[in-house]
Design an enzyme around this catalytic site. Structure first.
Site, PDB file in Angstrom:
ATOM      1  N   ASP A 152       0.798  -1.235   0.000  1.00 22.27           N
ATOM      2  CA  ASP A 152       0.000   0.000   0.000  1.00 22.27           C
ATOM      3  C   ASP A 152       0.827   1.280   0.000  1.00 22.27           C
ATOM      4  OD1 ASP A 152      -2.517  -1.158  -0.215  1.00 22.27           O
ATOM      5  OD2 ASP A 152      -2.515  -1.680   1.903  1.00 22.27           O
ATOM      6  N   ASP A 180      -6.985  -4.570  -4.752  1.00 25.62           N
ATOM      7  CA  ASP A 180      -6.694  -3.235  -4.215  1.00 25.62           C
ATOM      8  C   ASP A 180      -5.388  -2.677  -4.784  1.00 25.62           C
ATOM      9  OD1 ASP A 180      -7.931  -5.218  -2.615  1.00 25.62           O
ATOM     10  OD2 ASP A 180      -7.904  -3.944  -0.851  1.00 25.62           O
TER      11      ASP A 180
HETATM   12  N1  GLY Z   1      -7.121  -1.962   0.754  1.00 29.30           N
HETATM   13  C1  GLY Z   1      -7.727  -2.503   1.923  1.00 29.30           C
HETATM   14  C2  GLY Z   1      -9.173  -2.307   1.966  1.00 29.30           C
HETATM   15  O1  GLY Z   1      -9.780  -1.843   1.015  1.00 29.30           O
HETATM   16  O2  GLY Z   1      -9.747  -2.627   3.002  1.00 29.30           O
END
Ligand code: GLY
Length: 373
Positions: free
Chosen positions: A87, A148
């Site tokens: 992330d 994601d």
């Molecule tokens: N990227 C983690 C979520 O959307 O919870």
């Protein structure tokens, strides 16, 4: 309507700057945001809210608070605090990259390039993917990609554009192609995650982490796909990415419930207790506004997608926004982090607030967020 909703977020953000101090909001409990010292995957969203608020108003109070968050992100990178996940794109696109976009601050550009190098450490040459979570070789997560990650790829495309170093772009494209092939299903729905053999890269199976079940479609995952493929298109101009984004958006909007804000998973049984995920609707709206930037004026999908955005954003503003609740910390209620995991199943999510504001500013002012440039 959009302008009034934006003004409401600005009032709340001014109050939140005082409330949060140097800490970062994540998700709420009993309507109060949990705060952390910049060690969560979500901390860029607070920075992004501050930069958007500054861009819209020109007010110093937002600029200075945003600059302080970038100083914190610099320390985080220097001390390698909680960066062992994919992330990095969320964290540094909305903090230091936003500062570079708005202020042309060379230190912010350099910090963002360093962050791209940290993200590159997640690349697994044997399997040819970016590993989402956990250390290399990890039994549970070593072979796992998640949808994601499509929002982390823009950091790599951007680093290529800034440096001319092809390796960033190559990795991003290989990962986007793999995601398109394995995470997006034939009916335009999506897996949250997919597993590969870590040694050979052989595809094993789709699964979920935060969705209802392995073969279901987690609404936030679908929203990450909509926005992520649209951004991969912006950077590469590969028409397959735009087509995928459009198809995923159609799938999303075809399943809007009566009040136009989605439940947490398209396959979760619906009854009076079923949780929503307002953050998924906010992400899908912002992502579809990105798609619309690229569709021809006479494209057959345009009217349908425009209508989907209008319905979603009107639903959020009218029924989920905290307009009229001046002491509320969050902008939109009823997000869900992990319903099955029992983590913040019906609360504020800082990313929901970020994408809600980004979508409002796209609608009102034509702003674009900080995913490119
Ligand atoms: N990227 C983690 C979520 O959307 O919870």
């Amino acid at each position: 309507m959009w302008k009034q909703a934006i003004e409401d977020t600005l009032q709340k953000t001014r109050a939140n700057i005082e409330r949060f101090g140097d800490l970062f909001p994540h998700v709420s409990e009993n309507d109060i945001y949990h705060l952390n010292p910049n060690n969560e995957w979500t901390d860029g969203f607070w920075s992004g809210i501050l930069w958007l608020s500054y861009q819209y108003t020109g007010e110093k109070v937002f600029q200075e608070a945003a600059q302080r968050t970038v100083a914190s992100f610099k320390e985080r990178l220097e001390n390698n605090v909680a960066l062992e996940h994919h992330d990095i794109g969320f964290l540094y696109s909305l903090s230091s990259k936003a500062q570079w976009i708005l202020e042309r601050d060379e230190n912010a550009r350099q910090l963002t390039l360093q962050a791209a190098d940290v993200l590159m450490k997640r690349w697994r040459p044997k399997g040819q993917y970016i590993q989402a979570w956990g250390p290399e070789g990890d039994a549970a997560n070593g072979g796992r990609i998640i949808i994601d990650c499509m929002l982390n790829l823009p950091l790599l495309y951007w680093a290529y554009e800034q440096t001319g170093n092809e390796k960033y772009k190559e990795v991003a494209i290989i990962h986007a192609d793999l995601s398109r092939r394995y995470l997006v299903r034939g009916d335009d729905s999506s897996y949250h995650t997919f597993y590969f053999d870590q040694e050979t890269g052989e595809p094993l199976r789709g699964g979920t982490h935060q969705g209802y079940q392995d073969g279901s479609t987690w609404t936030r995952g679908q929203a990450w796909g909509i926005y992520g493929f649209a951004l991969s298109y912006r950077y590469t101009k590969n028409p397959l990415y735009l087509e995928t984004a459009v198809r995923m958006a159609r799938y999303f909007f075809e399943r809007l419930p009566q009040d136009d804000v989605v439940y947490w998973d398209f396959n979760a049984p619906v009854n009076a207790e079923t949780k929503r995920d307002s953050s998924a609707s906010a992400i899908a709206s912002a992502g579809t506004l990105e798609i619309l930037e690229h569709l021809a004026a006479d494209d057959a999908n345009r009217a349908y997608l425009e209508n989907g955005v209008q319905r979603s954003m009107t639903g959020l503003v009218k029924s989920y926004a905290t307009i009229g609740k001046p002491d509320a910390q969050g902008f939109i209620e009823r997000g869900s982090y992990s319903v099955r995991g029992g983590a913040a199943p019906d609360d504020y999510m800082i990313w929901g607030d970020y994408y809600y504001l980004e979508a409002l500013l796209r609608l009102e002012k034509g702003f674009k967020g900080y995913w490119y440039e």
